[in-house]
Design a protein around this motif. Sequence first.
Motif, PDB file in Angstrom:
ATOM      1  N   ASP A  81       0.624   3.561  -5.175  1.00 48.43           N
ATOM      2  CA  ASP A  81       0.531   2.376  -4.794  1.00 48.43           C
ATOM      3  C   ASP A  81       0.707   1.406  -5.970  1.00 48.43           C
ATOM      4  OD1 ASP A  81      -0.910   3.098  -2.981  1.00 48.43           O
ATOM      5  OD2 ASP A  81      -3.245   3.532  -3.712  1.00 48.43           O
ATOM      6  N   SER A  82       1.612   1.432  -7.132  1.00 44.32           N
ATOM      7  CA  SER A  82       1.653   1.065  -7.773  1.00 44.32           C
ATOM      8  C   SER A  82       2.561   1.426  -8.926  1.00 44.32           C
ATOM      9  CB  SER A  82       1.027  -0.418  -8.778  1.00 44.32           C
ATOM     10  OG  SER A  82       0.541   0.407  -9.518  1.00 44.32           O
ATOM     11  N   PRO A  83       3.912   0.714  -9.597  1.00 46.34           N
ATOM     12  CA  PRO A  83       4.994   0.672 -10.468  1.00 46.34           C
ATOM     13  C   PRO A  83       3.948   1.728 -11.729  1.00 46.34           C
ATOM     14  CG  PRO A  83       5.654  -1.095  -9.829  1.00 46.34           C
ATOM     15  CD  PRO A  83       4.463  -1.139  -8.273  1.00 46.34           C
ATOM     16  N   ASP A  84       3.009   0.636 -11.789  1.00 43.58           N
ATOM     17  CA  ASP A  84       1.981   0.971 -13.604  1.00 43.58           C
ATOM     18  C   ASP A  84       1.123   2.087 -12.864  1.00 43.58           C
ATOM     19  OD1 ASP A  84       2.673  -1.664 -14.320  1.00 43.58           O
ATOM     20  OD2 ASP A  84       0.355  -2.539 -13.756  1.00 43.58           O
ATOM     21  N   GLU A  85       0.758   2.685 -11.820  1.00 45.70           N
ATOM     22  CA  GLU A  85      -0.237   3.998 -11.345  1.00 45.70           C
ATOM     23  C   GLU A  85       0.928   4.998 -11.765  1.00 45.70           C
ATOM     24  OE1 GLU A  85      -2.282   6.148  -7.775  1.00 45.70           O
ATOM     25  OE2 GLU A  85      -1.899   4.577  -7.412  1.00 45.70           O
ATOM     26  N   VAL A  86       2.597   5.188 -11.613  1.00 52.23           N
ATOM     27  CA  VAL A  86       3.689   6.045 -11.665  1.00 52.23           C
ATOM     28  C   VAL A  86       3.203   6.300 -13.250  1.00 52.23           C
ATOM     29  CG1 VAL A  86       6.201   6.157 -11.703  1.00 52.23           C
ATOM     30  CG2 VAL A  86       4.985   5.136 -10.013  1.00 52.23           C
ATOM     31  N   ASP A  87       3.478   4.922 -13.941  1.00 53.01           N
ATOM     32  CA  ASP A  87       2.948   5.864 -15.401  1.00 53.01           C
ATOM     33  C   ASP A  87       1.588   6.382 -15.801  1.00 53.01           C
ATOM     34  OD1 ASP A  87       6.014   4.301 -15.632  1.00 53.01           O
ATOM     35  OD2 ASP A  87       4.950   1.981 -16.721  1.00 53.01           O
ATOM     36  N   ARG A  88       0.989   5.699 -15.362  1.00 50.59           N
ATOM     37  CA  ARG A  88      -0.515   6.289 -15.430  1.00 50.59           C
ATOM     38  C   ARG A  88      -0.672   7.186 -15.024  1.00 50.59           C
ATOM     39  NH1 ARG A  88      -2.761   1.106 -13.821  1.00 50.59           N
ATOM     40  NH2 ARG A  88      -2.801   2.589 -11.583  1.00 50.59           N
ATOM     41  N   GLU A  89       0.430   8.399 -13.670  1.00 47.70           N
ATOM     42  CA  GLU A  89       0.849   9.887 -13.321  1.00 47.70           C
ATOM     43  C   GLU A  89       0.945  10.560 -14.721  1.00 47.70           C
ATOM     44  OE1 GLU A  89      -0.970  12.580 -11.059  1.00 47.70           O
ATOM     45  OE2 GLU A  89      -2.387  10.393 -11.544  1.00 47.70           O
ATOM     46  N   HIS A  90       2.783   9.893 -14.945  1.00 52.51           N
ATOM     47  CA  HIS A  90       3.279   9.964 -15.480  1.00 52.51           C
ATOM     48  C   HIS A  90       2.455  11.031 -16.740  1.00 52.51           C
ATOM     49  CE1 HIS A  90       5.864  10.131 -19.476  1.00 52.51           C
ATOM     50  NE2 HIS A  90       6.778  11.208 -18.710  1.00 52.51           N
ATOM     51  N   ALA A  91       1.540   9.996 -17.421  1.00 53.24           N
ATOM     52  CA  ALA A  91       0.546  10.022 -18.158  1.00 53.24           C
ATOM     53  C   ALA A  91      -0.080  11.461 -18.819  1.00 53.24           C
ATOM     54  CB  ALA A  91       0.348   8.891 -19.036  1.00 53.24           C
ATOM     55  N   ARG A  92      -1.030  11.232 -17.317  1.00 52.34           N
ATOM     56  CA  ARG A  92      -1.808  11.552 -16.791  1.00 52.34           C
ATOM     57  C   ARG A  92      -1.244  13.839 -17.039  1.00 52.34           C
ATOM     58  NH1 ARG A  92      -3.886  15.292 -13.318  1.00 52.34           N
ATOM     59  NH2 ARG A  92      -2.522  14.487 -11.878  1.00 52.34           N
ATOM     60  N   LEU A  93       0.144  13.782 -16.243  1.00 51.97           N
ATOM     61  CA  LEU A  93       0.083  15.247 -16.101  1.00 51.97           C
ATOM     62  C   LEU A  93       1.143  15.229 -17.192  1.00 51.97           C
ATOM     63  CD1 LEU A  93       1.803  14.323 -12.653  1.00 51.97           C
ATOM     64  CD2 LEU A  93       0.308  16.097 -13.220  1.00 51.97           C
ATOM     65  N   THR A  94       1.836  14.295 -18.180  1.00 48.94           N
ATOM     66  CA  THR A  94       2.652  14.970 -18.933  1.00 48.94           C
ATOM     67  C   THR A  94       1.247  15.457 -20.672  1.00 48.94           C
ATOM     68  OG1 THR A  94       3.920  13.059 -19.251  1.00 48.94           O
ATOM     69  CG2 THR A  94       3.761  14.217 -21.675  1.00 48.94           C
ATOM     70  N   ALA A  95       0.228  14.750 -20.134  1.00 47.33           N
ATOM     71  CA  ALA A  95      -0.682  15.780 -21.314  1.00 47.33           C
ATOM     72  C   ALA A  95      -1.316  16.847 -20.815  1.00 47.33           C
ATOM     73  CB  ALA A  95      -2.265  14.386 -21.336  1.00 47.33           C
ATOM     74  N   ALA A 128       7.021   4.414  -6.782  1.00 47.53           N
ATOM     75  CA  ALA A 128       6.032   3.350  -6.373  1.00 47.53           C
ATOM     76  C   ALA A 128       7.145   2.200  -5.850  1.00 47.53           C
ATOM     77  CB  ALA A 128       4.969   3.280  -7.254  1.00 47.53           C
ATOM     78  N   TRP A 129       6.811   1.401  -4.722  1.00 44.43           N
ATOM     79  CA  TRP A 129       8.069   0.321  -5.205  1.00 44.43           C
ATOM     80  C   TRP A 129       7.572  -0.796  -5.473  1.00 44.43           C
ATOM     81  CZ3 TRP A 129      11.759   2.877  -2.377  1.00 44.43           C
ATOM     82  CH2 TRP A 129      11.913   3.605  -1.561  1.00 44.43           C
ATOM     83  N   HIS A 130       8.394  -1.813  -5.572  1.00 43.66           N
ATOM     84  CA  HIS A 130       8.151  -3.153  -6.279  1.00 43.66           C
ATOM     85  C   HIS A 130       8.176  -3.695  -5.045  1.00 43.66           C
ATOM     86  CE1 HIS A 130       9.168  -2.111 -10.784  1.00 43.66           C
ATOM     87  NE2 HIS A 130      10.385  -0.683 -10.505  1.00 43.66           N
ATOM     88  N   GLU A 131       7.845  -5.423  -5.818  1.00 41.52           N
ATOM     89  CA  GLU A 131       7.807  -6.216  -4.864  1.00 41.52           C
ATOM     90  C   GLU A 131       8.462  -6.080  -3.710  1.00 41.52           C
ATOM     91  OE1 GLU A 131       6.589 -10.688  -4.944  1.00 41.52           O
ATOM     92  OE2 GLU A 131       6.270  -9.632  -6.696  1.00 41.52           O
ATOM     93  N   GLY A 132       8.152  -6.221  -2.604  1.00 38.62           N
ATOM     94  CA  GLY A 132       9.453  -6.511  -1.691  1.00 38.62           C
ATOM     95  C   GLY A 132       9.730  -5.246  -0.534  1.00 38.62           C
ATOM     96  N   GLY A 133       8.885  -3.823  -1.183  1.00 34.01           N
ATOM     97  CA  GLY A 133       9.345  -2.903  -0.715  1.00 34.01           C
ATOM     98  C   GLY A 133      10.731  -2.251  -0.271  1.00 34.01           C
ATOM     99  N   ALA A 134      10.508  -1.086  -0.098  1.00 30.24           N
ATOM    100  CA  ALA A 134      11.918   0.034   0.453  1.00 30.24           C
ATOM    101  C   ALA A 134      12.639  -0.527   1.138  1.00 30.24           C
ATOM    102  CB  ALA A 134      11.164   0.864   1.477  1.00 30.24           C
ATOM    103  N   PRO A 135      13.984  -0.352   1.013  1.00 26.01           N
ATOM    104  CA  PRO A 135      15.022  -1.048   0.945  1.00 26.01           C
ATOM    105  C   PRO A 135      15.453  -0.497   2.048  1.00 26.01           C
ATOM    106  CG  PRO A 135      15.830  -0.180  -0.743  1.00 26.01           C
ATOM    107  CD  PRO A 135      13.902  -0.516  -0.751  1.00 26.01           C
ATOM    108  N   GLY A 136      16.963  -1.142   3.075  1.00 28.40           N
ATOM    109  CA  GLY A 136      17.670  -0.552   3.962  1.00 28.40           C
ATOM    110  C   GLY A 136      16.217  -0.065   5.160  1.00 28.40           C
ATOM    111  N   ALA A 137      15.696  -0.886   5.767  1.00 31.27           N
ATOM    112  CA  ALA A 137      14.945  -0.711   6.689  1.00 31.27           C
ATOM    113  C   ALA A 137      15.741  -0.587   7.619  1.00 31.27           C
ATOM    114  CB  ALA A 137      13.763  -1.475   6.924  1.00 31.27           C
ATOM    115  N   VAL A 138      15.700   0.170   9.457  1.00 26.04           N
ATOM    116  CA  VAL A 138      16.392   0.400  10.226  1.00 26.04           C
ATOM    117  C   VAL A 138      15.907  -0.412  11.047  1.00 26.04           C
ATOM    118  CG1 VAL A 138      17.997   1.548  11.651  1.00 26.04           C
ATOM    119  CG2 VAL A 138      17.722   1.954   9.498  1.00 26.04           C
ATOM    120  N   ASP A 139      16.517  -1.310  11.960  1.00 22.17           N
ATOM    121  CA  ASP A 139      15.835  -1.608  13.260  1.00 22.17           C
ATOM    122  C   ASP A 139      15.942  -0.783  14.151  1.00 22.17           C
ATOM    123  OD1 ASP A 139      14.728  -3.786  15.601  1.00 22.17           O
ATOM    124  OD2 ASP A 139      16.713  -4.592  15.696  1.00 22.17           O
TER     125      ASP A 139
END
Length: 141
Positions: A81-95, A128-139
Amino acid sequence: MPGLQLTDICLVTRDLDAAVDFYTEKLGYQLKSRMPGFADFTRNGVILALWDASAIRDSTGVPAAVEAPSGHGVMMAVELDSPDEVDREHARLTAQGVEFYAPPKDYAWNARCAYFAGPCGEFWELFAWHEGGAPGAVDPS
């Protein structure tokens, strides 16, 4: 057969017991079924199956890599859900004993990501995407 619906992700492993241990002990998956040469898990409506390379080759005749490859051929990605969650999940899995290639970092494609290897020759991406979301959307029109 247009629009085939993906229902299972099947990984071929050279060590089924080690792979089952990795997914249950380190990633917290619940084993659904286990038979000689096979195991699977269900999570969020997707089946993750593990096939022993020798067993799938011997029973189906389909060639399977029974020797370790020189690099990864499959990536499993988990959007958080967020870049911070990437950090938290990284810490949890590392443990839990999961070894990452590097700490989480921000990439040019507007995402925070961290990568680790699984036991079947695959590697995993937490992102997790930063503000603005995924780049490169195709119409679609």
